[in-house]
Write an enzyme that holds these catalytic residues in place. Structure first.
Site: not given
Length: 338
Positions: A93-95, A122
């Site tokens: 995952h990222c932001w 996130y």
């Protein structure tokens, strides 16, 4: 193979699969899913450079700069990921669940790994856990003046089959001006909330949960407002511990710290103690008279705690008189009396 997952399915898979967080180290340090490992697509300064390029020149130029930065790192990303996930399956995952996690997932999929990504990233996780922590809980607040041994009693409650949330343990702070002594560095509030949710997720919400009485802030960590409001309105088991026991407990807990450390902590409550009492407390500590110095500090802390207790609904406060320093026996008394 890449499979985008909603937050509930992502967290369910996270119970058995490793999580790779591809955000920058600074983002990761501020807060991350508990148990996730950081393989940043961009380092802090690189992310800043790409962001600046995007604002000043445009999306295409920023994209090309990103490719220049990431290109030499690609083989390293795959090697690190396979070491983290030797079985070949991983969560990423990222932001926001956008380009960073998508690019990283494509790379790992091309290398033969099975990858699931988090829809919404996130940011979605943060919204989800704060919503979960705002749900009504069956909370019992364990109250008592400073030095009552609430943390030890809380742990004894857990040993005797009760559910607990140890806020001070998660915050690495014992709540008072002296609370950081001997503790590891505190997490940022964002990650404190993440750890709090991780512990909450292990509990059965249909059963009661014991939480130690706290101020809104535990050192630099803030209790989520929805949870704090519940803590202020719920049932309180107030342990009324003899002052002599509390003084001795605090001496055992803090007297081994240096004079400079104890003075610095006492200085933080100078205005609350008043100049004369502060001076007397410092002199007592300097002379090794920890009993007198502790007694002076308790004059302030006791008044402050009782003031907070007086603002609660009296019918929701049950008092338990404690005459011995025996956390196990006190825990049993609480279980039998609530």
């Amino acid at each position: 193979m890449i499979k985008p997952l909603p937050i509930e399915q992502f967290l369910e898979k996270a119970k058995t699969l490793p999580i790779i967080d591809v955000r920058s180290p600074g983002e990761f340090e501020r807060g991350h899913i508990v148990g996730a490992l950081n393989i940043p697509l961009f380092e802090n300064h690189e992310r800043a450079e790409v962001g600046t390029r995007y604002k000043r020149v445009g999306k295409e130029s920023a994209f090309l700069l990103g490719l220049d930065i990431v290109g030499p790192k690609l083989s390293g990303f795959v090697k690190k990921s396979k070491k983290i996930a030797p079985e070949g399956e991983v969560l990423v995952h990222c932001w926001r669940g956008g380009m960073r996690s998508g690019s990283f997932a494509t790379l790992l999929s091309s290398a033969g790994m099975k990858v699931s990504t988090l829809i919404g990233g996130y940011k979605k996780y943060r919204n989800f856990i704060l919503e979960e922590l705002s749900q009504p809980l069956n909370i019992i607040v364990l109250g008592g003046k400073t030095g009552s041994g609430k943390t030890e009693i809380l742990h004894e409650l857990a040993k005797q089959g009760e559910q607990i949330l140890d806020l001070e343990g998660l915050a690495n702070h014992k709540g008072s001006a002296f609370g950081m002594l001997g503790q590891a560095p505190q997490p940022m509030t964002e990650h404190f909330e993440n750890m709090l949710y991780a512990e909450f997720a292990k509990l059965d919400p249909t059963r009661r949960i014991w939480i130690e009485d706290e101020s809104r802030n535990i050192g630099c960590c803030n209790i989520p407002d929805a949870l704090w409001q519940q803590m202020r309105k719920t049932q309180v088991a107030y342990i009324d511990v003899d002052r002599e026991i509390r003084v001795q407990r605090l001496i055992e807990e803090y007297a081994h710290f240096s004079f400079d450390e104890l003075k610095a902590a006492t200085d933080r409550i100078l205005k609350r103690l008043g100049g004369q009492h502060h001076k007397a407390a410092i002199e007592a500590l300097g002379n090794g008279d920890f009993s007198f110095g502790t007694d002076i500090a308790l004059n302030y802390y006791d008044k402050a705690y009782l003031h907070g207790l007086s603002k609660r609904e009296p019918s929701k406060v049950t008092t338990f008189k404690v005459t011995e320093n025996n956390p196990s026996a006190t825990a049993a008394q609480l279980i039998a009396g609530i």
